[in-house]
Design a protein around this motif. Structure first.
Motif, PDB file in Angstrom:
ATOM      1  N   ASP A  24     -24.814  14.276   7.819  1.00  9.63           N
ATOM      2  CA  ASP A  24     -26.069  13.693   7.336  1.00  9.63           C
ATOM      3  C   ASP A  24     -26.868  13.007   8.441  1.00  9.63           C
ATOM      4  O   ASP A  24     -28.039  12.664   8.245  1.00  9.63           O
ATOM      5  CB  ASP A  24     -25.841  12.736   6.166  1.00  9.63           C
ATOM      6  CG  ASP A  24     -24.591  11.884   6.287  1.00  9.63           C
ATOM      7  OD1 ASP A  24     -23.598  12.355   6.841  1.00  9.63           O
ATOM      8  OD2 ASP A  24     -24.614  10.741   5.801  1.00  9.63           O
ATOM      9  N   THR A  25     -26.266  12.818   9.614  1.00 11.65           N
ATOM     10  CA  THR A  25     -26.982  12.198  10.735  1.00 11.65           C
ATOM     11  C   THR A  25     -28.245  12.974  11.095  1.00 11.65           C
ATOM     12  O   THR A  25     -29.259  12.385  11.479  1.00 11.65           O
ATOM     13  CB  THR A  25     -26.058  12.099  11.958  1.00 11.65           C
ATOM     14  OG1 THR A  25     -24.976  11.218  11.657  1.00 11.65           O
ATOM     15  CG2 THR A  25     -26.797  11.584  13.182  1.00 11.65           C
ATOM     16  N   LEU A  26     -28.193  14.293  10.997  1.00 14.09           N
ATOM     17  CA  LEU A  26     -29.359  15.092  11.371  1.00 14.09           C
ATOM     18  C   LEU A  26     -30.565  14.745  10.511  1.00 14.09           C
ATOM     19  O   LEU A  26     -31.695  14.678  11.000  1.00 14.09           O
ATOM     20  CB  LEU A  26     -29.039  16.586  11.260  1.00 14.09           C
ATOM     21  CG  LEU A  26     -27.969  17.104  12.212  1.00 14.09           C
ATOM     22  CD1 LEU A  26     -27.754  18.599  12.011  1.00 14.09           C
ATOM     23  CD2 LEU A  26     -28.335  16.821  13.659  1.00 14.09           C
ATOM     24  N   MET A  27     -30.322  14.487   9.227  1.00 18.08           N
ATOM     25  CA  MET A  27     -31.414  14.126   8.322  1.00 18.08           C
ATOM     26  C   MET A  27     -31.828  12.677   8.514  1.00 18.08           C
ATOM     27  O   MET A  27     -33.018  12.357   8.528  1.00 18.08           O
ATOM     28  CB  MET A  27     -30.963  14.355   6.874  1.00 18.08           C
ATOM     29  CG  MET A  27     -32.044  14.130   5.834  1.00 18.08           C
ATOM     30  SD  MET A  27     -33.237  15.472   5.839  1.00 18.08           S
ATOM     31  CE  MET A  27     -34.579  14.736   4.894  1.00 18.08           C
ATOM     32  N   MET A  28     -30.863  11.795   8.670  1.00 17.15           N
ATOM     33  CA  MET A  28     -31.151  10.359   8.639  1.00 17.15           C
ATOM     34  C   MET A  28     -31.740   9.825   9.946  1.00 17.15           C
ATOM     35  O   MET A  28     -32.573   8.922   9.919  1.00 17.15           O
ATOM     36  CB  MET A  28     -29.877   9.574   8.307  1.00 17.15           C
ATOM     37  CG  MET A  28     -29.188  10.021   7.040  1.00 17.15           C
ATOM     38  SD  MET A  28     -30.302  10.168   5.627  1.00 17.15           S
ATOM     39  CE  MET A  28     -29.273  11.080   4.480  1.00 17.15           C
ATOM     40  N   SER A  29     -31.317  10.354  11.080  1.00 11.49           N
ATOM     41  CA  SER A  29     -31.764   9.811  12.365  1.00 11.49           C
ATOM     42  C   SER A  29     -32.376  10.826  13.317  1.00 11.49           C
ATOM     43  O   SER A  29     -33.267  10.481  14.094  1.00 11.49           O
ATOM     44  CB  SER A  29     -30.601   9.122  13.092  1.00 11.49           C
ATOM     45  OG  SER A  29     -30.295   7.881  12.506  1.00 11.49           O
ATOM     46  N   HIS A  81     -24.015  18.809  16.923  1.00  9.67           N
ATOM     47  CA  HIS A  81     -23.508  18.709  15.554  1.00  9.67           C
ATOM     48  C   HIS A  81     -23.080  20.078  15.024  1.00  9.67           C
ATOM     49  O   HIS A  81     -22.062  20.200  14.335  1.00  9.67           O
ATOM     50  CB  HIS A  81     -24.550  18.069  14.638  1.00  9.67           C
ATOM     51  CG  HIS A  81     -24.591  16.577  14.724  1.00  9.67           C
ATOM     52  ND1 HIS A  81     -25.117  15.909  15.811  1.00  9.67           N
ATOM     53  CD2 HIS A  81     -24.147  15.612  13.870  1.00  9.67           C
ATOM     54  CE1 HIS A  81     -25.009  14.603  15.623  1.00  9.67           C
ATOM     55  NE2 HIS A  81     -24.415  14.396  14.456  1.00  9.67           N
ATOM     56  N   ILE A  82     -23.848  21.095  15.342  1.00 11.84           N
ATOM     57  CA  ILE A  82     -23.442  22.446  14.940  1.00 11.84           C
ATOM     58  C   ILE A  82     -22.109  22.808  15.583  1.00 11.84           C
ATOM     59  O   ILE A  82     -21.214  23.380  14.941  1.00 11.84           O
ATOM     60  CB  ILE A  82     -24.529  23.475  15.319  1.00 11.84           C
ATOM     61  CG1 ILE A  82     -25.782  23.272  14.451  1.00 11.84           C
ATOM     62  CG2 ILE A  82     -24.002  24.904  15.158  1.00 11.84           C
ATOM     63  CD1 ILE A  82     -26.983  24.082  14.899  1.00 11.84           C
ATOM     64  N   GLY A 119     -22.231  12.917  23.954  1.00 13.28           N
ATOM     65  CA  GLY A 119     -23.510  12.304  23.624  1.00 13.28           C
ATOM     66  C   GLY A 119     -23.942  12.399  22.190  1.00 13.28           C
ATOM     67  O   GLY A 119     -25.116  12.166  21.878  1.00 13.28           O
ATOM     68  N   GLY A 120     -23.028  12.734  21.283  1.00 15.60           N
ATOM     69  CA  GLY A 120     -23.396  12.811  19.874  1.00 15.60           C
ATOM     70  C   GLY A 120     -23.748  11.448  19.306  1.00 15.60           C
ATOM     71  O   GLY A 120     -23.223  10.421  19.756  1.00 15.60           O
ATOM     72  N   PHE A 121     -24.628  11.418  18.328  1.00 15.01           N
ATOM     73  CA  PHE A 121     -24.967  10.171  17.665  1.00 15.01           C
ATOM     74  C   PHE A 121     -23.783   9.723  16.811  1.00 15.01           C
ATOM     75  O   PHE A 121     -23.393  10.412  15.867  1.00 15.01           O
ATOM     76  CB  PHE A 121     -26.195  10.347  16.766  1.00 15.01           C
ATOM     77  CG  PHE A 121     -27.518  10.311  17.487  1.00 15.01           C
ATOM     78  CD1 PHE A 121     -27.575  10.270  18.880  1.00 15.01           C
ATOM     79  CD2 PHE A 121     -28.705  10.316  16.777  1.00 15.01           C
ATOM     80  CE1 PHE A 121     -28.802  10.237  19.541  1.00 15.01           C
ATOM     81  CE2 PHE A 121     -29.931  10.275  17.426  1.00 15.01           C
ATOM     82  CZ  PHE A 121     -29.993  10.237  18.806  1.00 15.01           C
ATOM     83  N   LYS A 180     -29.725  -2.244  12.515  1.00 15.37           N
ATOM     84  CA  LYS A 180     -30.001  -0.876  12.948  1.00 15.37           C
ATOM     85  C   LYS A 180     -28.719  -0.064  12.872  1.00 15.37           C
ATOM     86  O   LYS A 180     -27.689  -0.438  13.433  1.00 15.37           O
ATOM     87  CB  LYS A 180     -30.552  -0.863  14.379  1.00 15.37           C
ATOM     88  CG  LYS A 180     -31.934  -1.490  14.535  1.00 15.37           C
ATOM     89  CD  LYS A 180     -32.397  -1.398  15.983  1.00 15.37           C
ATOM     90  CE  LYS A 180     -33.819  -1.914  16.156  1.00 15.37           C
ATOM     91  NZ  LYS A 180     -33.919  -3.379  15.957  1.00 15.37           N
ATOM     92  N   ASN A 181     -28.780   1.039  12.171  1.00 18.58           N
ATOM     93  CA  ASN A 181     -27.686   1.995  12.155  1.00 18.58           C
ATOM     94  C   ASN A 181     -28.250   3.381  11.848  1.00 18.58           C
ATOM     95  O   ASN A 181     -29.466   3.542  11.685  1.00 18.58           O
ATOM     96  CB  ASN A 181     -26.567   1.575  11.180  1.00 18.58           C
ATOM     97  CG  ASN A 181     -27.026   1.476   9.739  1.00 18.58           C
ATOM     98  OD1 ASN A 181     -27.662   2.383   9.201  1.00 18.58           O
ATOM     99  ND2 ASN A 181     -26.693   0.361   9.079  1.00 18.58           N
ATOM    100  N   ILE A 182     -27.369   4.370  11.785  1.00 18.03           N
ATOM    101  CA  ILE A 182     -27.828   5.745  11.539  1.00 18.03           C
ATOM    102  C   ILE A 182     -28.665   5.818  10.269  1.00 18.03           C
ATOM    103  O   ILE A 182     -29.745   6.432  10.235  1.00 18.03           O
ATOM    104  CB  ILE A 182     -26.622   6.698  11.430  1.00 18.03           C
ATOM    105  CG1 ILE A 182     -26.005   6.965  12.807  1.00 18.03           C
ATOM    106  CG2 ILE A 182     -27.026   8.025  10.777  1.00 18.03           C
ATOM    107  CD1 ILE A 182     -26.857   7.807  13.732  1.00 18.03           C
TER     108      ILE A 182
END
Length: 348
Positions: free
Chosen positions: A137-142, A169-170, A119-121, A73-75
């Motif tokens: 890319d975290t926003l798209m992937m997870s 993230h923003i 608390g960011g991923f 399990k990862n992003i």
């Protein structure tokens, strides 16, 4: 789609070799990575629009063959679950639901996915935990999958967490000078690494913002929606000003000495055209999106391969790092082209 499922790494040059001896095939169709997740997403969007049975069959068979029991399990490995959540709604399956619940819980649990300050991923991947790092890319992937999980499992706090991830993230990745996004942020050194305004990283944002607004059915006047739309508009304003004559964008958007890159262009085309169709962007930007679509078409060869696609790109500490990324066919290139072309069909 034929090219997408038949891509192979003939030389082994693009295999990800881990210290524990595992070999991750990020290029071929037989594996479980973000590259496959984006491939599935593109075909699902095409299926939704056209009802194409072949696309649905490819998607279904991939999950039958690859469903991850024991996959790390990862992003990035969360990415395929975005499509699985849609497929599950169409074809309920207890095993699929159990997997969705397990991975959703991992994203949210205090002892699951590591979190950064605020608390960011944390962008943990197969070969690096990247402590204290957030990547665009975290926003798209997870994060998009998390929002879907919240809807599917009736867990509103998952949706609220997805919204918070967009905001944090923003806060750290948005470049106020250009409206573009930095590739990453490091809480340890308090910096944006090379400060790269990398094209494909930016295209995930151009896609993710319309997707989350549509997914959550955010109404006009909603403060979160308004904030996202303003963020997208600032980015696309600069994209319109930096698009090359052939419709593509440079892999470093603001650096014309970097090579032109087609997968990011396809992502920009999809996101811009979808945002215009949804009324999130001014109609004048449709011409930018359609010009990008033509640029994508011009780079699809006789075998159905989108050319001029950069390989998967880790975080770079120099601008030259991004300029040196190799070009090769990849599942996400195929998928983003599918997304762009399918979205363009709405104009017919």
């Amino acid at each position: 789609m034929d090219n997408l499922v038949s891509i192979h790494d003939e030389t082994g040059e693009f295999l990800l070799r881990l210290e524990d001896g595992r070999v991750i095939d990020t290029k071929g169709w037989n594996g479980w990575e973000w590259t496959h997740g984006i491939g599935l997403f593109g075909m699902w969007r095409y299926y939704q629009q056209t009802g194409d049975d072949k696309a649905l069959s490819i998607i279904r068979q991939w999950f039958v063959d690859q469903l991850p029991r024991g996959t790390t399990k990862n992003i990035n490995t969360v990415s395929p679950f975005l499509t699985l959540s849609y497929l599950y709604e169409r074809e309920p399956n207890a095993d699929w639901l159990a997997q969705i619940q397990e991975w959703a819980d991992w994203l949210m649990a205090p002892d699951g996915l590591p979190k950064t300050e605020e608390g960011g991923f944390q962008h943990i991947v197969y070969n690096d935990e990247n402590p204290g790092e957030m990547w665009d890319d975290t926003l798209m992937m997870s994060v998009l999958p998390l929002a879907r999980f919240g809807l599917l499992l009736n867990r509103p706090h998952y949706i609220e967490e997805a919204k918070r991830q967009f905001l944090v993230h923003i806060k750290y990745l948005f470049d106020t000078k250009t409206g573009l996004w930095f590739h990453g942020w490091d809480f340890n050194g308090r910096h944006n690494f090379a400060g790269a305004l990398w094209a494909r990283g930016n295209c995930w944002i151009t896609i993710a913002i319309p997707e989350i607004i549509e997914l959550l059915d955010l109404p006009q006047g909603d403060a979160f929606r308004t904030f996202l739309v303003d963020t997208l508009a600032a980015q696309v304003k600069t994209l319109a000003a930096t698009q090359a004559d052939n419709g593509l964008w440079h892999t470093l958007v603001m650096d014309p000495t970097s090579y032109l890159e087609a997968s990011a262009t396809a992502g920009f085309a999809y996101g811009i055209l979808k945002a215009v169709r949804m009324g999130l962007l001014e109609e004048s930007y449709e011409a930018v999106g359609l010009k990008a679509v033509q640029g994508v078409i011009d780079h699809i060869n006789a075998d159905g391969e989108l050319t001029q696609v950069s390989f998967g790109t880790a975080m770079g500490d120099t601008m030259q790092f991004y300029k040196d990324i190799a070009l090769t066919s990849m599942p996400y290139g195929q998928s983003l082209a599918i997304c762009a072309l399918a979205e363009a069909l709405h104009r017919r």
